[in-house]
Motif scaffolding. Structure first.
Motif, PDB file in Angstrom:
ATOM      1  N   UNK A   1       0.806  -1.219   0.000  1.00  0.00           N
ATOM      2  CA  UNK A   1       0.000   0.000   0.000  1.00  0.00           C
ATOM      3  C   UNK A   1       0.839   1.269   0.000  1.00  0.00           C
ATOM      4  N   UNK A   2       2.136   1.140   0.171  1.00  0.00           N
ATOM      5  CA  UNK A   2       3.043   2.290   0.183  1.00  0.00           C
ATOM      6  C   UNK A   2       3.440   2.649  -1.249  1.00  0.00           C
ATOM      7  N   UNK A   3       2.961   3.780  -1.734  1.00  0.00           N
ATOM      8  CA  UNK A   3       3.221   4.178  -3.108  1.00  0.00           C
ATOM      9  C   UNK A   3       4.695   4.488  -3.350  1.00  0.00           C
ATOM     10  N   UNK A   4       5.451   4.701  -2.274  1.00  0.00           N
ATOM     11  CA  UNK A   4       6.876   5.010  -2.413  1.00  0.00           C
ATOM     12  C   UNK A   4       7.761   3.766  -2.331  1.00  0.00           C
ATOM     13  N   UNK A   5       7.141   2.609  -2.211  1.00  0.00           N
ATOM     14  CA  UNK A   5       7.923   1.372  -2.174  1.00  0.00           C
ATOM     15  C   UNK A   5       8.561   1.119  -3.530  1.00  0.00           C
ATOM     16  N   UNK A   6       9.634   0.345  -3.531  1.00  0.00           N
ATOM     17  CA  UNK A   6      10.320   0.036  -4.791  1.00  0.00           C
ATOM     18  C   UNK A   6       9.404  -0.706  -5.761  1.00  0.00           C
ATOM     19  N   UNK A   7       8.580  -1.618  -5.220  1.00  0.00           N
ATOM     20  CA  UNK A   7       7.669  -2.376  -6.086  1.00  0.00           C
ATOM     21  C   UNK A   7       6.636  -1.464  -6.731  1.00  0.00           C
ATOM     22  N   UNK A   8       6.097  -0.539  -5.951  1.00  0.00           N
ATOM     23  CA  UNK A   8       5.092   0.387  -6.479  1.00  0.00           C
ATOM     24  C   UNK A   8       5.695   1.295  -7.557  1.00  0.00           C
ATOM     25  N   UNK A   9       6.881   1.798  -7.300  1.00  0.00           N
ATOM     26  CA  UNK A   9       7.529   2.695  -8.263  1.00  0.00           C
ATOM     27  C   UNK A   9       7.896   1.956  -9.548  1.00  0.00           C
ATOM     28  N   UNK A  10       8.295   0.703  -9.424  1.00  0.00           N
ATOM     29  CA  UNK A  10       8.602  -0.092 -10.618  1.00  0.00           C
ATOM     30  C   UNK A  10       7.333  -0.305 -11.452  1.00  0.00           C
TER      31      UNK A  10
ATOM     32  N   UNK B   1      12.270  12.498 -11.636  1.00  0.00           N
ATOM     33  CA  UNK B   1      12.463  13.138 -10.340  1.00  0.00           C
ATOM     34  C   UNK B   1      12.889  14.594 -10.490  1.00  0.00           C
ATOM     35  N   UNK B   2      13.852  14.842 -11.368  1.00  0.00           N
ATOM     36  CA  UNK B   2      14.351  16.207 -11.568  1.00  0.00           C
ATOM     37  C   UNK B   2      13.266  17.114 -12.135  1.00  0.00           C
ATOM     38  N   UNK B   3      12.450  16.578 -13.022  1.00  0.00           N
ATOM     39  CA  UNK B   3      11.399  17.378 -13.652  1.00  0.00           C
ATOM     40  C   UNK B   3      10.426  17.931 -12.617  1.00  0.00           C
ATOM     41  N   UNK B   4       9.886  17.054 -11.782  1.00  0.00           N
ATOM     42  CA  UNK B   4       8.874  17.513 -10.824  1.00  0.00           C
ATOM     43  C   UNK B   4       9.482  18.312  -9.682  1.00  0.00           C
ATOM     44  N   UNK B   5      10.700  17.974  -9.291  1.00  0.00           N
ATOM     45  CA  UNK B   5      11.361  18.788  -8.273  1.00  0.00           C
ATOM     46  C   UNK B   5      11.569  20.203  -8.793  1.00  0.00           C
TER      47      UNK B   5
ATOM     48  N   UNK C   1      -3.929  19.220  -6.814  1.00  0.00           N
ATOM     49  CA  UNK C   1      -3.478  19.169  -8.204  1.00  0.00           C
ATOM     50  C   UNK C   1      -4.679  18.883  -9.092  1.00  0.00           C
ATOM     51  N   UNK C   2      -4.766  19.598 -10.195  1.00  0.00           N
ATOM     52  CA  UNK C   2      -5.782  19.356 -11.223  1.00  0.00           C
ATOM     53  C   UNK C   2      -5.045  18.940 -12.485  1.00  0.00           C
ATOM     54  N   UNK C   3      -5.238  17.689 -12.905  1.00  0.00           N
ATOM     55  CA  UNK C   3      -4.494  17.126 -14.030  1.00  0.00           C
ATOM     56  C   UNK C   3      -5.452  16.904 -15.205  1.00  0.00           C
ATOM     57  N   UNK C   4      -5.347  17.758 -16.211  1.00  0.00           N
ATOM     58  CA  UNK C   4      -6.271  17.747 -17.339  1.00  0.00           C
ATOM     59  C   UNK C   4      -5.678  16.966 -18.511  1.00  0.00           C
ATOM     60  N   UNK C   5      -6.508  16.054 -19.078  1.00  0.00           N
ATOM     61  CA  UNK C   5      -5.997  15.103 -20.074  1.00  0.00           C
ATOM     62  C   UNK C   5      -4.791  14.394 -19.473  1.00  0.00           C
ATOM     63  N   UNK C   6      -5.007  13.776 -18.322  1.00  0.00           N
ATOM     64  CA  UNK C   6      -3.918  13.325 -17.446  1.00  0.00           C
ATOM     65  C   UNK C   6      -3.114  12.160 -17.995  1.00  0.00           C
ATOM     66  N   UNK C   7      -3.730  11.318 -18.844  1.00  0.00           N
ATOM     67  CA  UNK C   7      -3.009  10.129 -19.244  1.00  0.00           C
ATOM     68  C   UNK C   7      -2.594   9.340 -18.015  1.00  0.00           C
ATOM     69  N   UNK C   8      -1.367   8.813 -18.010  1.00  0.00           N
ATOM     70  CA  UNK C   8      -0.866   8.087 -16.844  1.00  0.00           C
ATOM     71  C   UNK C   8      -0.009   8.961 -15.932  1.00  0.00           C
ATOM     72  N   UNK C   9      -0.102  10.265 -16.088  1.00  0.00           N
ATOM     73  CA  UNK C   9       0.704  11.161 -15.265  1.00  0.00           C
ATOM     74  C   UNK C   9       0.459  11.013 -13.763  1.00  0.00           C
ATOM     75  N   UNK C  10      -0.759  10.663 -13.300  1.00  0.00           N
ATOM     76  CA  UNK C  10      -0.936  10.467 -11.858  1.00  0.00           C
ATOM     77  C   UNK C  10      -0.012   9.397 -11.268  1.00  0.00           C
ATOM     78  N   UNK C  11       0.474   8.480 -12.105  1.00  0.00           N
ATOM     79  CA  UNK C  11       1.382   7.453 -11.607  1.00  0.00           C
ATOM     80  C   UNK C  11       2.774   8.018 -11.331  1.00  0.00           C
ATOM     81  N   UNK C  12       2.978   9.292 -11.643  1.00  0.00           N
ATOM     82  CA  UNK C  12       4.239   9.953 -11.307  1.00  0.00           C
ATOM     83  C   UNK C  12       4.212  10.535  -9.898  1.00  0.00           C
TER      84      UNK C  12
END
Length: 232
Positions: free
Chosen positions: A81-90, A110-114, A126-137
């Motif tokens: 359930x931890x979105x920051x886990x290695x498995x989740x990020x993979x 990482x550099x982009x969003x930072x 956050x409002x993500x319009x025409x989001x595609x899979x961007x929420x997975x970032x």
């Protein structure tokens, strides 16, 4: 613009949505594109071909492969359930790699969003319009765990997957299918994303982007002015 014959319009929309590649596209967008193409006075087959071509350009062309939602849902259910886990990020990286827009950002994720978000923290919404899979970032975004995330896209099957994704990781999120050409923005946000979206909207309706930017209820809007078409 003269209104098309209702029966002709509905028949065209039905035929487009019967195509497996386009069956999950928001019906309102199909109708909007169909009305514009019918106004050009082409023959039926030419009009249908033009509608399919336009929908491909603004949506279907972004996928490098057919989305494997059923398989991804099974994998998702087995993740911690931890979105920051290695498995989740993979997992997030794999799914984002199937969509050209998110795939091209993977090397700099990482550099982009930072870089774009650090200076405006904290970011409660956050409002993500025409989001595609961007929420997975989200695991790479400098936001707190209680972030409120709203997103929309034209693909209903993608929206179903994103809502399952959010529920699995306990993200306060709501994803809905939408046609941005006919959308009322009811969710105020600290920042709105329009990544790879404005060129597509201009293809559908010239001059619409500025009108939409004025209507988005966000303190900051992240979007791209230039456009290089990397898609097939």
């Amino acid at each position: 613009m003269k209104s098309p014959d209702k029966n002709i319009l509905e028949d065209l929309v039905r035929k487009v949505l019967e195509k497996p590649k386009y069956q999950h596209i928001h019906k309102g967008l199909v109708k909007t594109v169909a009305i514009a193409e019918l106004a050009k006075g082409r023959k039926k087959k030419e009009t249908q071909k033009a509608v399919l071509s336009k929908l491909h350009q603004v949506g279907a062309a972004y996928f490098s492969q057919k989305p494997e939602y059923e398989e991804w849902k099974k994998e998702l259910a087995c993740l911690p359930a931890d979105i920051h886990s290695d498995q989740a990020k993979a997992f997030c990286t794999k799914v984002m790699g199937s969509h050209y827009s998110t795939d091209e950002r993977l090397p700099i994720l990482n550099a982009f969003y930072q870089h774009v978000l650090d200076s405006i923290k904290p970011i409660p919404t956050i409002l993500d319009l025409a989001c595609g899979f961007n929420p997975l970032a989200l695991p790479w975004m400098p936001v707190d765990d209680d972030i409120q995330y709203y997103g929309c896209d034209i693909f209903t099957d993608m929206i179903d997957f994103l809502n399952l994704f959010a529920a699995h990781f306990g993200i306060h999120a709501k994803f809905e299918p939408c046609n941005l050409l006919d959308t009322a923005f009811n969710n105020p946000a600290k920042v709105a994303f329009l990544l790879k979206t404005t060129p597509c909207l201009e293809q559908l309706q010239k001059g619409f982007v500025q009108q939409m930017l004025d209507a988005i209820p966000a303190e900051y809007i992240l979007f791209f002015l230039s456009y290089q078409q990397p898609y097939r």
